[in-house]
Design an enzyme around this catalytic site. Structure first.
Site, PDB file in Angstrom:
ATOM      1  N   ASN A  32       1.003  -1.359   0.240  1.00 11.57           N
ATOM      2  CA  ASN A  32       0.150   0.413   0.126  1.00 11.57           C
ATOM      3  C   ASN A  32       0.668   1.181   0.168  1.00 11.57           C
ATOM      4  O   ASN A  32       1.535   1.196   0.922  1.00 11.57           O
ATOM      5  CB  ASN A  32      -0.901   0.012   1.069  1.00 11.57           C
ATOM      6  CG  ASN A  32      -1.625   1.205   1.761  1.00 11.57           C
ATOM      7  OD1 ASN A  32      -1.804   1.881   0.226  1.00 11.57           O
ATOM      8  ND2 ASN A  32      -2.141   1.288   2.648  1.00 11.57           N
ATOM      9  N   LYS A  60      -0.064   4.228  -0.214  1.00 14.92           N
ATOM     10  CA  LYS A  60      -0.946   5.306   0.525  1.00 14.92           C
ATOM     11  C   LYS A  60      -0.722   6.200  -0.673  1.00 14.92           C
ATOM     12  O   LYS A  60      -0.378   6.455  -1.465  1.00 14.92           O
ATOM     13  CB  LYS A  60      -0.292   5.210   1.514  1.00 14.92           C
ATOM     14  CG  LYS A  60      -0.594   4.472   2.716  1.00 14.92           C
ATOM     15  CD  LYS A  60      -0.164   4.333   4.014  1.00 14.92           C
ATOM     16  CE  LYS A  60      -0.385   3.357   4.764  1.00 14.92           C
ATOM     17  NZ  LYS A  60      -0.005   3.215   6.101  1.00 14.92           N
ATOM     18  N   HIS A 107      -9.506   0.622   5.299  1.00 13.94           N
ATOM     19  CA  HIS A 107      -8.297   0.134   6.153  1.00 13.94           C
ATOM     20  C   HIS A 107      -9.043   1.934   7.838  1.00 13.94           C
ATOM     21  O   HIS A 107      -9.142   2.803   7.267  1.00 13.94           O
ATOM     22  CB  HIS A 107      -7.236   1.236   5.509  1.00 13.94           C
ATOM     23  CG  HIS A 107      -5.409   1.547   5.408  1.00 13.94           C
ATOM     24  ND1 HIS A 107      -5.625   2.374   6.230  1.00 13.94           N
ATOM     25  CD2 HIS A 107      -4.888   0.513   5.431  1.00 13.94           C
ATOM     26  CE1 HIS A 107      -4.091   1.783   6.878  1.00 13.94           C
ATOM     27  NE2 HIS A 107      -3.683   0.978   5.775  1.00 13.94           N
ATOM     28  N   GLU A 125      -6.449   4.342   8.668  1.00  9.06           N
ATOM     29  CA  GLU A 125      -6.733   5.882   7.789  1.00  9.06           C
ATOM     30  C   GLU A 125      -7.714   5.642   6.989  1.00  9.06           C
ATOM     31  O   GLU A 125      -8.507   7.661   7.856  1.00  9.06           O
ATOM     32  CB  GLU A 125      -5.900   5.580   7.274  1.00  9.06           C
ATOM     33  CG  GLU A 125      -4.615   5.567   7.689  1.00  9.06           C
ATOM     34  CD  GLU A 125      -3.139   5.328   7.005  1.00  9.06           C
ATOM     35  OE1 GLU A 125      -1.716   4.995   8.035  1.00  9.06           O
ATOM     36  OE2 GLU A 125      -3.393   5.449   5.750  1.00  9.06           O
ATOM     37  N   GLU A 138      -4.677  -5.304  10.941  1.00 10.49           N
ATOM     38  CA  GLU A 138      -4.026  -3.824  11.270  1.00 10.49           C
ATOM     39  C   GLU A 138      -3.833  -3.936  12.093  1.00 10.49           C
ATOM     40  O   GLU A 138      -5.065  -2.364  12.570  1.00 10.49           O
ATOM     41  CB  GLU A 138      -3.682  -2.995  10.009  1.00 10.49           C
ATOM     42  CG  GLU A 138      -3.865  -3.294   9.177  1.00 10.49           C
ATOM     43  CD  GLU A 138      -3.721  -2.059   7.611  1.00 10.49           C
ATOM     44  OE1 GLU A 138      -2.446  -3.178   7.218  1.00 10.49           O
ATOM     45  OE2 GLU A 138      -4.691  -1.942   7.252  1.00 10.49           O
ATOM     46  N   GLY A 188       2.573   2.301  11.224  1.00 10.29           N
ATOM     47  CA  GLY A 188       3.536   3.539  10.777  1.00 10.29           C
ATOM     48  C   GLY A 188       4.228   4.181  11.874  1.00 10.29           C
ATOM     49  O   GLY A 188       4.780   5.365  12.301  1.00 10.29           O
ATOM     50  N   SER A 222       4.041  -2.510  10.560  1.00  8.79           N
ATOM     51  CA  SER A 222       5.338  -2.252  10.337  1.00  8.79           C
ATOM     52  C   SER A 222       5.853  -3.566  10.120  1.00  8.79           C
ATOM     53  O   SER A 222       6.723  -3.474  10.787  1.00  8.79           O
ATOM     54  CB  SER A 222       5.279  -1.558  11.900  1.00  8.79           C
ATOM     55  OG  SER A 222       5.188   0.054  12.278  1.00  8.79           O
TER      56      SER A 222
END
Length: 288
Positions: A46, A48, A130, A132, A200, A206, A246
């Site tokens: 991904n 992003k 996701h 986010e 996730e 991140g 990560s």
């Protein structure tokens, strides 16, 4: 001395219900274990909202020249504006996807794209849910499920993301949160053949933090158990569950050895050459 007395009702077979339940559970566990080796390792990258034409071209060039595990299914998810370019530049044995689509096929939805549009530009996979998208853009579990259904109906394959925040994990709510996110799909997703579930943990995305192999495996096993209970044992056995949070070349091999981890959804590391090592995490040479 303990004496066990069995009372047999008229017309019964005399077989203990507990033994029947135990036998059923053992058969289901055997089925899950037998199917484990049949699940193809899946790795998604991904990107992003990162990259420009030149940097993406250089990255794709490295992927094109790399020796990749032929047993792994690989997908990259560039920013949508580079979808056509990525598909035209990338080797054909690596699939291409998009990071988000809307639940409608068309209409007055400024800024959105549909699954049909993504497929028309060469996408095969779509990420939905996701963290986010959930946290920054306020996407609900129901909207995520609707997006998944729309993507599958259009003919795309779906990476369905689930995961808990640090606060939710600290409060002991990891399983409750993930069950709630998955429950929104019940009655909507009727065919799981083209779905990869990506676990996730939000606290590991991140941040440099990573769930330990044992932590990740425990959640993956719980997800598989949820599928067996609420969908079917066959779907549970065959559905791939990828880990994201990560993932790096330094931890991919150990994570990939867990029984219920069937691959990775990779963020930042997919923008680096180390993504190649992550793809190859299950190659025999990677264990040396």
């Amino acid at each position: 001395v303990c004496v066990c007395v069995c009372v047999r009702k008229r017309g019964s077979t005399g077989v203990s219900l507990s033994l029947l339940r135990h036998d059923s559970k053992m058969r289901q566990t055997h089925f899950l274990n037998q199917t484990n080796m049949a699940r193809q390792f899946w790795v998604g990258g991904n990107f992003k909202m990162n990259g420009a034409r030149d940097s993406i071209k250089a990255l794709l060039g490295a992927f094109n020249e790399a020796s990749l595990d032929p047993n792994a299914e690989v997908v990259v998810f560039p920013p949508t504006v580079y979808l056509d370019f990525t598909r035209a530049t990338l080797r054909k044995d690596i699939a291409v996807g998009v990071q988000n689509t809307y639940k409608a096929a068309s209409g007055a939805f400024t800024g959105e794209i549909s699954a049909q549009m993504a497929l028309d530009c060469g996408a095969q996979w779509i990420i939905v849910g996701h963290s986010e998208r959930r946290s920054i853009f306020g996407e609900s579990d129901e909207l995520v499920a609707d997006k998944a259904v729309a993507a599958l109906k259009a003919g795309a394959k779906v990476a369905l993301c689930v995961g808990e925040t640090q606060e939710e994990r600290s409060a002991g709510h990891t399983e409750t949160v993930i069950e709630r996110q998955l429950a929104a799909t019940l009655g909507k997703v009727t065919d799981w053949t083209h779905v990869v579930i990506a676990y996730e943990p939000v606290w590991a995305i991140g941040t440099g933090l990573t769930a330990t192999p044992e932590q990740a495996q425990a959640v993956h096993a719980h997800i598989r158990g949820w599928l067996a209970k609420h969908v079917s044992a066959e779907v549970a056995a065959k559905t791939r569950i990828a880990y994201g949070g990560s993932v790096r070349d330094s931890n991919a091999v150990t994570l990939g050895q867990q029984a219920d981890i069937d691959g990775f959804l990779v963020g930042g590391a997919s923008l680096k050459p180390e993504f190649i090592a992550i793809i190859n995490a299950r190659k025999p040479a990677a264990h040396v």
